[in-house]
Scaffold this motif. Sequence first.
Motif, mmCIF file in Angstrom:
data_model
loop_
_atom_site.group_PDB
_atom_site.id
_atom_site.type_symbol
_atom_site.label_atom_id
_atom_site.label_comp_id
_atom_site.label_asym_id
_atom_site.label_seq_id
_atom_site.Cartn_x
_atom_site.Cartn_y
_atom_site.Cartn_z
ATOM 1 N N UNK A 1 -3.331 -2.517 7.643
ATOM 2 C CA UNK A 1 -2.073 -2.940 7.020
ATOM 3 C C UNK A 1 -1.189 -3.652 8.034
ATOM 4 N N UNK A 2 -0.212 -4.348 7.502
ATOM 5 C CA UNK A 2 0.796 -5.016 8.320
ATOM 6 C C UNK A 2 2.120 -4.408 7.904
ATOM 7 N N UNK A 3 2.892 -3.909 8.876
ATOM 8 C CA UNK A 3 4.159 -3.287 8.490
ATOM 9 C C UNK A 3 5.296 -4.273 8.711
ATOM 10 N N UNK A 4 6.161 -4.363 7.732
ATOM 11 C CA UNK A 4 7.309 -5.273 7.878
ATOM 12 C C UNK A 4 8.397 -4.862 6.886
ATOM 13 N N UNK B 1 10.856 -0.755 3.979
ATOM 14 C CA UNK B 1 9.866 -0.699 5.057
ATOM 15 C C UNK B 1 8.515 -0.507 4.390
ATOM 16 N N UNK C 1 4.082 -1.143 4.031
ATOM 17 C CA UNK C 1 2.762 -1.353 4.640
ATOM 18 C C UNK C 1 1.977 -2.244 3.692
ATOM 19 N N UNK D 1 0.823 -1.220 0.000
ATOM 20 C CA UNK D 1 0.000 0.000 0.000
ATOM 21 C C UNK D 1 0.853 1.265 0.000
ATOM 22 N N UNK D 2 1.980 1.220 0.689
ATOM 23 C CA UNK D 2 2.891 2.370 0.795
ATOM 24 C C UNK D 2 4.213 1.834 1.329
ATOM 25 N N UNK D 3 5.293 2.535 1.040
ATOM 26 C CA UNK D 3 6.600 2.020 1.506
ATOM 27 C C UNK D 3 7.631 3.135 1.474
#
Lengths: 385, 157
Positions: free
Chosen positions: B115-118, B104, B106, B80-82
Amino acid sequence: MAKRVAIVGTGQTYHKSKRLDVNGVELIHEAVARALEDTELTRDDIDLVIIGNMDHFEGINYVDMWSIDGSGGFMKPTIKLTTGGTTGSTLAIAGYHMVASGLFNKALVIGWEKNSESDTTAAINTAFDPIWDRLTFAGAIGALAVEASAYMDDYGITERDAARVVVRDRKNACNNPYAHLRKEVTIEEVLSSPMLCDPVKLLDMCPRSDGACAVIFASEDVAEKITDTPVWIWGTANRHLYSYINDVNFHGLQSLKNASMELYQKCGIKEPLKEIDVIELYQPYSFGGLLWLESMGLCKEGEAPKLVWDGVTDMDGELPVNPSGGVIATNPIGATGLIRCAEVARQMMGKAGEHQVPNVKIAISTGFGGCMWSDILLYGKDKPY
Amino acid sequence: MSEKEMELLTKGSGEAEQPFRYSVGRWGSKFLIELRDHKKLLGIRCPKCQKVYVPPRQVCSPCFQRMEELVELSDKGTLMAFTIIRFSFIDPETGITRPVPYGYGFIKLDGCDNSFQHFINIEDESKVKIGARVQAVFSEERKGNLMDIKYFEMIDD
Ligand SMILES: [Zn+2]
Protein backbone atom coordinates in the motif's frame (compact mmCIF):
# COMPACT_ATOMS: atom_id res chain seq x y z
CA MET A 1 23.12 -26.87 27.00
CA ALA A 2 21.18 -23.78 28.04
CA LYS A 3 20.31 -23.26 31.71
CA ARG A 4 16.68 -23.26 32.74
CA VAL A 5 15.63 -19.78 33.88
CA ALA A 6 13.02 -18.55 36.37
CA ILE A 7 11.67 -15.23 37.51
CA VAL A 8 12.29 -14.99 41.25
CA GLY A 9 10.93 -11.54 42.07
CA THR A 10 9.36 -8.36 40.72
CA GLY A 11 8.86 -4.71 41.64
CA GLN A 12 6.79 -1.90 40.15
CA THR A 13 6.26 1.75 40.92
CA TYR A 14 2.90 3.35 41.51
CA HIS A 15 1.93 4.67 38.07
CA LYS A 16 0.46 8.10 37.42
CA SER A 17 0.19 10.51 34.51
CA LYS A 18 2.84 12.68 36.20
CA ARG A 19 5.21 11.48 38.91
CA LEU A 20 6.67 14.91 39.67
CA ASP A 21 7.82 13.62 43.08
CA VAL A 22 10.64 11.68 41.39
CA ASN A 23 13.00 12.24 38.47
CA GLY A 24 13.68 9.35 36.05
CA VAL A 25 16.57 7.90 38.04
CA GLU A 26 14.57 8.00 41.28
CA LEU A 27 11.62 6.36 39.51
CA ILE A 28 13.88 3.53 38.33
CA HIS A 29 15.25 3.10 41.84
CA GLU A 30 11.75 2.75 43.27
CA ALA A 31 11.07 -0.32 41.09
CA VAL A 32 14.53 -1.82 41.64
CA ALA A 33 14.26 -1.46 45.44
CA ARG A 34 10.87 -3.24 45.40
CA ALA A 35 12.24 -6.13 43.28
CA LEU A 36 15.22 -6.59 45.62
CA GLU A 37 12.87 -6.47 48.61
CA ASP A 38 10.60 -9.07 46.94
CA THR A 39 13.53 -11.50 46.56
CA GLU A 40 15.43 -10.54 49.75
CA LEU A 41 18.48 -10.16 47.51
CA THR A 42 20.88 -7.22 47.70
CA ARG A 43 22.53 -5.31 44.89
CA ASP A 44 25.71 -7.33 45.46
CA ASP A 45 23.88 -10.53 44.46
CA ILE A 46 23.08 -9.14 41.00
CA ASP A 47 25.61 -9.92 38.28
CA LEU A 48 24.00 -8.23 35.27
CA VAL A 49 21.73 -5.21 34.75
CA ILE A 50 19.62 -4.83 31.59
CA ILE A 51 17.72 -1.56 31.27
CA GLY A 52 15.46 -0.13 28.57
CA ASN A 53 13.10 2.64 27.56
CA MET A 54 12.46 4.65 24.38
CA ASP A 55 15.03 7.44 24.37
CA HIS A 56 12.92 9.80 22.30
CA PHE A 57 10.26 10.19 25.02
CA GLU A 58 12.71 11.85 27.42
CA GLY A 59 15.35 12.97 24.91
CA ILE A 60 18.09 11.37 27.04
CA ASN A 61 20.21 9.23 24.76
CA TYR A 62 22.55 7.25 26.96
CA VAL A 63 20.26 5.86 29.61
CA ASP A 64 22.51 3.01 30.77
CA MET A 65 25.02 5.64 31.95
CA TRP A 66 22.58 8.27 33.20
CA SER A 67 20.48 5.82 35.26
CA ILE A 68 23.31 3.99 37.04
CA ASP A 69 22.60 5.40 40.53
CA GLY A 70 19.03 4.15 40.39
CA SER A 71 19.56 0.89 38.51
CA GLY A 72 22.28 -0.44 40.80
CA GLY A 73 24.57 -0.95 37.80
CA PHE A 74 27.58 0.72 39.46
CA MET A 75 30.66 -1.38 38.55
CA LYS A 76 28.49 -4.11 36.99
CA PRO A 77 27.92 -5.21 33.40
CA THR A 78 25.04 -3.03 32.16
CA ILE A 79 23.25 -3.32 28.83
CA LYS A 80 20.63 -1.01 27.37
CA LEU A 81 17.94 -2.20 24.95
CA THR A 82 15.28 -0.34 22.97
CA THR A 83 12.81 -1.89 20.53
CA GLY A 84 9.93 0.61 20.62
CA GLY A 85 6.70 -0.54 22.26
CA THR A 86 8.14 -4.03 22.58
CA THR A 87 11.03 -2.68 24.72
CA GLY A 88 9.68 -4.21 27.95
CA SER A 89 9.05 -7.65 26.47
CA THR A 90 12.39 -7.56 24.64
CA LEU A 91 14.04 -6.80 27.99
CA ALA A 92 12.38 -9.87 29.51
CA ILE A 93 13.47 -12.06 26.59
CA ALA A 94 17.01 -10.68 26.91
CA GLY A 95 17.07 -11.43 30.64
CA TYR A 96 16.03 -14.99 29.84
CA HIS A 97 18.65 -15.36 27.09
CA MET A 98 21.50 -13.95 29.17
CA VAL A 99 20.79 -16.16 32.18
CA ALA A 100 20.12 -19.21 29.96
CA SER A 101 23.59 -18.70 28.47
CA GLY A 102 25.09 -19.80 31.79
CA LEU A 103 27.32 -16.71 31.93
CA PHE A 104 25.11 -14.88 34.46
CA ASN A 105 23.24 -16.27 37.45
CA LYS A 106 21.02 -13.35 38.43
CA ALA A 107 19.97 -10.63 36.00
CA LEU A 108 18.13 -7.50 37.10
CA VAL A 109 15.91 -6.35 34.22
CA ILE A 110 14.46 -2.83 34.30
CA GLY A 111 11.95 -1.05 32.02
CA TRP A 112 10.86 2.52 32.62
CA GLU A 113 9.34 5.61 31.05
CA LYS A 114 8.44 9.14 32.01
CA ASN A 115 5.86 9.79 29.34
CA SER A 116 4.89 13.05 31.05
CA GLU A 117 8.12 14.63 29.84
CA SER A 118 7.17 15.02 26.16
CA ASP A 119 4.39 14.80 23.53
CA THR A 120 4.03 11.02 23.17
CA THR A 121 2.67 11.00 19.60
CA ALA A 122 5.33 13.45 18.38
CA ALA A 123 8.02 11.25 19.94
CA ILE A 124 6.59 8.06 18.39
CA ASN A 125 6.59 9.75 14.98
CA THR A 126 10.35 10.25 15.22
CA ALA A 127 10.76 6.46 15.29
CA PHE A 128 9.36 6.27 11.74
CA ASP A 129 10.93 6.99 8.37
CA PRO A 130 11.46 10.73 7.86
CA ILE A 131 11.02 10.64 4.07
CA TRP A 132 8.07 8.25 3.63
CA ASP A 133 6.18 7.79 6.89
CA ARG A 134 6.17 10.96 8.95
CA LEU A 135 4.15 13.31 6.71
CA THR A 136 0.84 11.59 7.41
CA PHE A 137 1.67 9.31 10.35
CA ALA A 138 -0.07 10.02 13.66
CA GLY A 139 1.76 7.75 16.06
CA ALA A 140 0.31 4.59 17.52
CA ILE A 141 -3.23 5.93 17.64
CA GLY A 142 -3.39 6.61 13.87
CA ALA A 143 -1.86 3.28 12.89
CA LEU A 144 -4.06 1.27 15.27
CA ALA A 145 -7.18 3.10 14.06
CA VAL A 146 -6.30 2.01 10.52
CA GLU A 147 -6.03 -1.59 11.74
CA ALA A 148 -9.41 -1.26 13.46
CA SER A 149 -11.03 0.11 10.29
CA ALA A 150 -9.93 -2.96 8.33
CA TYR A 151 -11.03 -5.35 11.13
CA MET A 152 -14.51 -3.78 11.33
CA ASP A 153 -14.86 -3.99 7.54
CA ASP A 154 -13.67 -7.63 7.42
CA TYR A 155 -15.98 -9.07 10.10
CA GLY A 156 -18.64 -6.49 10.95
CA ILE A 157 -17.02 -5.82 14.35
CA THR A 158 -18.65 -2.89 16.18
CA GLU A 159 -17.39 -0.10 18.41
CA ARG A 160 -19.62 -1.60 21.13
CA ASP A 161 -17.72 -4.93 20.87
CA ALA A 162 -14.47 -3.06 21.49
CA ALA A 163 -15.96 -1.08 24.37
CA ARG A 164 -16.68 -4.35 26.19
CA VAL A 165 -12.92 -4.99 26.34
CA VAL A 166 -12.35 -1.59 27.98
CA VAL A 167 -15.06 -2.25 30.56
CA ARG A 168 -13.34 -5.52 31.54
CA ASP A 169 -9.85 -4.06 31.85
CA ARG A 170 -10.88 -0.90 33.70
CA LYS A 171 -12.85 -3.05 36.16
CA ASN A 172 -9.83 -5.30 36.74
CA ALA A 173 -7.57 -2.28 37.28
CA CYS A 174 -9.63 -1.24 40.30
CA ASN A 175 -8.24 -4.31 42.10
CA ASN A 176 -4.60 -3.50 41.25
CA PRO A 177 -3.03 -0.95 43.62
CA TYR A 178 -0.25 -0.19 41.10
CA ALA A 179 -2.59 0.61 38.17
CA HIS A 180 -2.75 4.17 36.84
CA LEU A 181 -6.48 4.48 35.94
CA ARG A 182 -8.50 2.92 38.76
CA LYS A 183 -12.07 3.83 37.94
CA GLU A 184 -14.67 1.65 36.25
CA VAL A 185 -16.22 2.81 32.98
CA THR A 186 -19.43 1.77 31.23
CA ILE A 187 -19.95 0.83 27.60
CA GLU A 188 -21.91 4.06 27.07
CA GLU A 189 -19.05 6.13 28.54
CA VAL A 190 -16.57 4.48 26.18
CA LEU A 191 -18.84 5.04 23.17
CA SER A 192 -19.47 8.69 24.01
CA SER A 193 -15.83 9.58 24.78
CA PRO A 194 -14.16 11.97 22.29
CA MET A 195 -13.20 10.51 18.89
CA LEU A 196 -9.40 10.51 18.44
CA CYS A 197 -9.03 8.64 15.12
CA ASP A 198 -12.12 6.91 13.70
CA PRO A 199 -13.15 4.46 15.17
CA VAL A 200 -10.80 4.82 18.16
CA LYS A 201 -12.08 7.02 20.97
CA LEU A 202 -10.32 8.37 24.04
CA LEU A 203 -11.43 5.50 26.30
CA ASP A 204 -10.50 2.88 23.68
CA MET A 205 -6.90 3.99 24.02
CA CYS A 206 -4.25 3.43 26.69
CA PRO A 207 -3.11 6.37 28.80
CA ARG A 208 0.44 7.74 28.97
CA SER A 209 2.02 7.00 32.34
CA ASP A 210 5.14 7.61 34.38
CA GLY A 211 6.40 4.37 35.84
CA ALA A 212 9.02 1.65 36.07
CA CYS A 213 9.19 -2.11 36.55
CA ALA A 214 12.01 -4.44 37.59
CA VAL A 215 12.14 -8.23 37.28
CA ILE A 216 14.89 -10.55 38.54
CA PHE A 217 15.74 -13.59 36.41
CA ALA A 218 17.76 -16.41 38.02
CA SER A 219 19.28 -19.62 36.71
CA GLU A 220 18.16 -23.06 37.83
CA ASP A 221 21.32 -23.26 39.97
CA VAL A 222 20.01 -20.60 42.37
CA ALA A 223 16.31 -19.93 41.62
CA GLU A 224 14.86 -22.39 44.12
CA LYS A 225 17.18 -21.09 46.86
CA ILE A 226 15.83 -17.56 46.34
CA THR A 227 12.12 -18.37 46.28
CA ASP A 228 9.73 -21.27 46.88
CA THR A 229 7.66 -20.12 43.93
CA PRO A 230 9.97 -19.63 40.93
CA VAL A 231 8.17 -18.82 37.68
CA TRP A 232 9.86 -20.78 34.90
CA ILE A 233 10.26 -19.45 31.39
CA TRP A 234 9.14 -22.22 29.05
CA GLY A 235 9.82 -20.36 25.84
CA THR A 236 9.78 -17.07 23.96
CA ALA A 237 9.29 -15.98 20.36
CA ASN A 238 9.37 -12.70 18.52
CA ARG A 239 8.75 -11.31 15.07
CA HIS A 240 9.99 -7.96 13.83
CA LEU A 241 8.60 -7.52 10.35
CA TYR A 242 8.33 -4.27 8.46
CA SER A 243 10.17 -0.99 8.52
CA TYR A 244 7.76 1.11 6.45
CA ILE A 245 4.18 1.37 7.68
CA ASN A 246 3.21 1.21 3.95
CA ASP A 247 4.09 -2.47 3.90
CA VAL A 248 1.81 -3.57 6.74
CA ASN A 249 -1.06 -5.88 5.88
CA PHE A 250 -3.66 -4.79 8.41
CA HIS A 251 -5.74 -7.98 8.32
CA GLY A 252 -4.75 -9.64 11.60
CA LEU A 253 -1.48 -9.07 13.45
CA GLN A 254 0.84 -11.21 11.32
CA SER A 255 3.80 -10.90 13.70
CA LEU A 256 1.76 -12.18 16.66
CA LYS A 257 0.27 -15.01 14.56
CA ASN A 258 3.70 -16.30 13.56
CA ALA A 259 5.28 -15.82 16.98
CA SER A 260 2.37 -17.57 18.76
CA MET A 261 2.49 -20.57 16.44
CA GLU A 262 6.24 -20.94 17.01
CA LEU A 263 5.82 -20.63 20.78
CA TYR A 264 2.94 -23.13 21.06
CA GLN A 265 4.94 -25.62 19.04
CA LYS A 266 8.08 -25.14 21.14
CA CYS A 267 6.14 -25.52 24.41
CA GLY A 268 3.77 -28.29 23.32
CA ILE A 269 0.60 -26.20 23.59
CA LYS A 270 -2.15 -27.74 21.44
CA GLU A 271 -5.30 -26.01 22.63
CA PRO A 272 -4.23 -22.58 23.85
CA LEU A 273 -7.67 -21.50 25.09
CA LYS A 274 -7.92 -24.58 27.31
CA GLU A 275 -4.31 -24.92 28.39
CA ILE A 276 -3.42 -21.32 29.22
CA ASP A 277 -4.64 -19.99 32.59
CA VAL A 278 -3.90 -16.24 32.26
CA ILE A 279 -2.80 -13.83 29.54
CA GLU A 280 -1.32 -10.40 30.14
CA LEU A 281 -1.77 -8.96 26.64
CA TYR A 282 0.09 -5.86 25.51
CA GLN A 283 -3.15 -4.31 24.33
CA PRO A 284 -2.74 -0.56 23.79
CA TYR A 285 -6.26 -0.21 22.40
CA SER A 286 -9.58 -1.97 22.73
CA PHE A 287 -9.83 -3.46 19.23
CA GLY A 288 -6.48 -5.22 19.83
CA GLY A 289 -8.20 -7.02 22.71
CA LEU A 290 -10.36 -8.71 20.05
CA LEU A 291 -8.32 -8.99 16.84
CA TRP A 292 -5.11 -10.04 18.55
CA LEU A 293 -6.80 -12.88 20.46
CA GLU A 294 -7.72 -14.20 17.02
CA SER A 295 -4.11 -13.72 15.86
CA MET A 296 -3.03 -15.79 18.89
CA GLY A 297 -5.29 -18.61 17.74
CA LEU A 298 -7.61 -18.50 20.78
CA CYS A 299 -10.64 -18.50 18.49
CA LYS A 300 -11.50 -18.32 14.81
CA GLU A 301 -11.16 -15.05 12.88
CA GLY A 302 -14.06 -12.70 13.57
CA GLU A 303 -15.15 -14.64 16.68
CA ALA A 304 -13.29 -12.76 19.43
CA PRO A 305 -16.28 -10.52 20.25
CA LYS A 306 -18.30 -13.61 21.19
CA LEU A 307 -15.48 -14.83 23.43
CA VAL A 308 -15.32 -11.46 25.19
CA TRP A 309 -19.11 -10.92 25.48
CA ASP A 310 -19.53 -14.45 26.87
CA GLY A 311 -17.16 -13.54 29.71
CA VAL A 312 -14.52 -16.11 28.76
CA THR A 313 -11.78 -13.48 29.28
CA ASP A 314 -13.26 -12.00 32.48
CA MET A 315 -11.70 -12.61 35.92
CA ASP A 316 -14.01 -15.58 36.53
CA GLY A 317 -13.89 -16.85 32.95
CA GLU A 318 -12.06 -19.78 31.40
CA LEU A 319 -9.09 -17.62 30.37
CA PRO A 320 -8.79 -14.29 32.22
CA VAL A 321 -7.07 -11.64 30.09
CA ASN A 322 -5.36 -8.69 31.80
CA PRO A 323 -6.27 -9.31 35.46
CA SER A 324 -4.01 -6.32 36.24
CA GLY A 325 -6.15 -4.00 34.14
CA GLY A 326 -3.57 -4.16 31.38
CA VAL A 327 -2.22 -1.42 29.16
CA ILE A 328 -5.62 0.28 28.86
CA ALA A 329 -5.15 1.22 32.54
CA THR A 330 -1.37 1.69 32.82
CA ASN A 331 1.19 2.56 30.14
CA PRO A 332 4.73 3.76 30.95
CA ILE A 333 5.79 2.63 27.48
CA GLY A 334 9.33 1.24 28.01
CA ALA A 335 8.06 -0.59 31.11
CA THR A 336 4.72 -1.74 29.70
CA GLY A 337 5.89 -5.05 28.19
CA LEU A 338 7.88 -5.87 31.33
CA ILE A 339 4.87 -5.11 33.57
CA ARG A 340 2.97 -7.80 31.60
CA CYS A 341 5.79 -10.23 32.51
CA ALA A 342 5.87 -9.09 36.16
CA GLU A 343 2.09 -9.41 36.45
CA VAL A 344 2.16 -12.97 35.10
CA ALA A 345 4.89 -13.78 37.63
CA ARG A 346 2.83 -12.29 40.49
CA GLN A 347 -0.15 -14.39 39.38
CA MET A 348 1.91 -17.57 39.33
CA MET A 349 3.61 -16.81 42.66
CA GLY A 350 0.22 -16.19 44.28
CA LYS A 351 1.21 -12.59 45.05
CA ALA A 352 -1.43 -10.80 42.96
CA GLY A 353 -3.63 -9.91 45.94
CA GLU A 354 -7.09 -8.57 45.03
CA HIS A 355 -6.64 -9.44 41.34
CA GLN A 356 -5.34 -12.97 41.93
CA VAL A 357 -6.61 -15.66 39.55
CA PRO A 358 -6.69 -19.00 41.40
CA ASN A 359 -4.26 -21.76 40.52
CA VAL A 360 -2.30 -20.30 37.58
CA LYS A 361 -0.02 -22.97 36.11
CA ILE A 362 0.60 -21.79 32.54
CA ALA A 363 0.49 -18.15 31.43
CA ILE A 364 1.48 -15.87 28.57
CA SER A 365 2.61 -12.27 28.28
CA THR A 366 3.02 -10.35 25.05
CA GLY A 367 4.62 -7.19 23.73
CA PHE A 368 3.53 -4.99 20.83
CA GLY A 369 5.25 -2.10 19.13
CA GLY A 370 7.49 -0.94 16.34
CA CYS A 371 5.97 -1.38 12.95
CA MET A 372 3.30 -3.87 14.14
CA TRP A 373 5.90 -6.10 15.83
CA SER A 374 5.24 -8.76 18.47
CA ASP A 375 7.02 -10.52 21.33
CA ILE A 376 5.51 -13.41 23.29
CA LEU A 377 6.64 -15.33 26.38
CA LEU A 378 5.21 -18.49 27.94
CA TYR A 379 5.67 -19.26 31.65
CA GLY A 380 5.03 -22.38 33.73
CA LYS A 381 4.77 -23.18 37.41
CA ASP A 382 6.55 -26.45 36.71
CA LYS A 383 10.21 -26.60 35.78
CA PRO A 384 10.53 -27.20 32.05
CA TYR A 385 12.19 -30.39 30.75
CA MET B 1 7.77 21.89 54.82
CA SER B 2 6.05 18.50 54.72
CA GLU B 3 6.31 16.17 51.73
CA LYS B 4 2.74 17.02 50.69
CA GLU B 5 3.27 20.77 50.59
CA MET B 6 6.65 20.61 48.90
CA GLU B 7 6.95 22.52 45.63
CA LEU B 8 8.02 20.19 42.79
CA LEU B 9 9.85 21.71 39.84
CA THR B 10 10.22 20.84 36.17
CA LYS B 11 12.70 22.23 33.65
CA GLY B 12 11.82 22.89 30.00
CA SER B 13 14.16 22.08 27.13
CA GLY B 14 13.70 25.57 25.67
CA GLU B 15 12.93 26.44 22.08
CA ALA B 16 16.18 24.94 20.76
CA GLU B 17 15.98 23.38 17.31
CA GLN B 18 17.97 20.42 16.10
CA PRO B 19 17.38 20.26 12.33
CA PHE B 20 18.30 17.15 10.38
CA ARG B 21 18.98 16.57 6.68
CA TYR B 22 18.24 13.01 5.58
CA SER B 23 19.57 11.25 2.48
CA VAL B 24 16.68 9.99 0.35
CA GLY B 25 18.92 7.53 -1.53
CA ARG B 26 19.05 6.45 -5.15
CA TRP B 27 15.65 4.75 -5.53
CA GLY B 28 13.76 7.24 -3.39
CA SER B 29 15.28 10.14 -5.32
CA LYS B 30 14.16 8.58 -8.63
CA PHE B 31 10.60 8.32 -7.26
CA LEU B 32 10.49 11.90 -6.00
CA ILE B 33 12.09 13.38 -9.16
CA GLU B 34 9.64 11.51 -11.41
CA LEU B 35 6.79 12.71 -9.21
CA ARG B 36 8.05 16.30 -9.28
CA ASP B 37 8.83 16.49 -13.02
CA HIS B 38 6.20 14.22 -14.62
CA LYS B 39 3.50 13.58 -11.99
CA LYS B 40 4.25 9.87 -12.27
CA LEU B 41 4.44 7.24 -9.53
CA LEU B 42 7.16 4.59 -9.63
CA GLY B 43 7.33 1.18 -8.00
CA ILE B 44 10.10 -1.42 -7.97
CA ARG B 45 9.86 -5.16 -8.68
CA CYS B 46 11.63 -7.92 -6.77
CA PRO B 47 13.31 -10.34 -9.21
CA LYS B 48 12.73 -13.23 -6.79
CA CYS B 49 9.11 -12.95 -5.54
CA GLN B 50 7.92 -10.57 -8.34
CA LYS B 51 6.26 -8.27 -5.78
CA VAL B 52 6.04 -4.60 -6.74
CA TYR B 53 6.73 -2.11 -3.93
CA VAL B 54 6.03 1.58 -3.56
CA PRO B 55 8.01 3.69 -2.80
CA PRO B 56 10.96 2.03 -4.56
CA ARG B 57 13.67 0.85 -2.17
CA GLN B 58 16.86 -1.17 -2.55
CA VAL B 59 15.97 -4.44 -0.83
CA CYS B 60 12.90 -6.74 -0.74
CA SER B 61 12.85 -7.50 2.97
CA PRO B 62 11.29 -11.01 2.93
CA CYS B 63 13.64 -12.16 0.12
CA PHE B 64 16.62 -10.05 1.26
CA GLN B 65 17.10 -9.50 -2.47
CA ARG B 66 18.36 -6.36 -4.24
CA MET B 67 15.87 -4.85 -6.68
CA GLU B 68 16.65 -2.96 -9.91
CA GLU B 69 13.51 -2.98 -12.10
CA LEU B 70 11.47 0.21 -11.81
CA VAL B 71 7.79 -0.06 -12.78
CA GLU B 72 5.45 2.79 -13.63
CA LEU B 73 2.31 2.68 -11.48
CA SER B 74 -1.15 4.10 -12.00
CA ASP B 75 -2.14 7.23 -10.08
CA LYS B 76 -5.40 5.39 -9.34
CA GLY B 77 -5.97 2.77 -6.71
CA THR B 78 -8.26 1.28 -4.06
CA LEU B 79 -8.65 2.45 -0.48
CA MET B 80 -7.68 -0.57 1.69
CA ALA B 81 -8.00 0.99 5.17
CA PHE B 82 -8.16 4.50 6.59
CA THR B 83 -8.83 6.70 9.56
CA ILE B 84 -9.66 10.33 10.16
CA ILE B 85 -7.17 11.90 12.58
CA ARG B 86 -9.13 14.18 14.92
CA PHE B 87 -6.72 14.65 17.83
CA SER B 88 -3.90 17.13 17.56
CA PHE B 89 -0.23 16.63 18.41
CA ILE B 90 3.09 18.35 17.83
CA ASP B 91 4.44 17.48 14.38
CA PRO B 92 8.14 16.69 14.94
CA GLU B 93 8.81 17.65 11.31
CA THR B 94 7.61 21.22 11.71
CA GLY B 95 7.47 21.82 15.46
CA ILE B 96 3.90 23.10 15.11
CA THR B 97 0.64 21.46 16.09
CA ARG B 98 -0.58 19.36 13.17
CA PRO B 99 -3.87 20.66 11.73
CA VAL B 100 -6.82 18.27 12.18
CA PRO B 101 -9.04 16.67 11.09
CA TYR B 102 -7.31 14.98 8.17
CA GLY B 103 -7.90 11.74 6.30
CA TYR B 104 -5.13 9.13 6.46
CA GLY B 105 -5.49 6.29 3.97
CA PHE B 106 -3.70 3.15 2.82
CA ILE B 107 -4.07 2.92 -0.95
CA LYS B 108 -3.31 -0.08 -3.12
CA LEU B 109 -2.19 1.55 -6.37
CA ASP B 110 -3.11 -0.38 -9.51
CA GLY B 111 -0.12 -2.55 -10.45
CA CYS B 112 1.38 -2.56 -6.96
CA ASP B 113 1.45 -5.20 -4.19
CA ASN B 114 1.91 -3.12 -1.03
CA SER B 115 0.00 0.00 0.00
CA PHE B 116 0.87 3.66 -0.29
CA GLN B 117 -0.05 5.83 2.67
CA HIS B 118 -1.09 9.41 2.10
CA PHE B 119 -3.72 12.02 2.89
CA ILE B 120 -7.22 11.31 1.63
CA ASN B 121 -9.78 14.00 0.86
CA ILE B 122 -12.55 13.79 3.49
CA GLU B 123 -14.72 16.70 2.29
CA ASP B 124 -17.54 14.24 1.66
CA GLU B 125 -17.11 11.70 4.48
CA SER B 126 -19.99 9.55 3.18
CA LYS B 127 -17.86 8.59 0.15
CA VAL B 128 -14.83 7.59 2.21
CA LYS B 129 -15.17 3.81 2.47
CA ILE B 130 -12.89 0.80 2.37
CA GLY B 131 -12.91 -0.44 -1.22
CA ALA B 132 -13.52 3.04 -2.70
CA ARG B 133 -11.62 3.94 -5.86
CA VAL B 134 -9.21 6.84 -5.40
CA GLN B 135 -6.93 8.97 -7.55
CA ALA B 136 -3.91 11.13 -6.72
CA VAL B 137 -4.32 14.92 -6.93
CA PHE B 138 -0.94 16.52 -7.59
CA SER B 139 0.25 19.83 -6.19
CA GLU B 140 0.57 22.77 -8.63
CA GLU B 141 4.04 23.59 -7.42
CA ARG B 142 6.10 20.43 -6.87
CA LYS B 143 9.34 20.36 -4.88
CA GLY B 144 10.50 16.74 -4.87
CA ASN B 145 8.89 15.54 -1.67
CA LEU B 146 5.77 13.55 -0.73
CA MET B 147 3.73 16.77 -0.55
CA ASP B 148 3.90 16.89 -4.37
CA ILE B 149 0.77 14.76 -4.00
CA LYS B 150 -1.86 16.90 -2.28
CA TYR B 151 -4.04 13.95 -1.39
CA PHE B 152 -6.03 11.12 -2.92
CA GLU B 153 -9.66 11.80 -3.73
CA MET B 154 -12.58 9.43 -4.06
CA ILE B 155 -13.60 8.86 -7.71
CA ASP B 156 -16.38 7.01 -9.54
CA ASP B 157 -14.45 4.47 -11.53
ZN1 LIG C 1 11.04 -10.46 -2.93
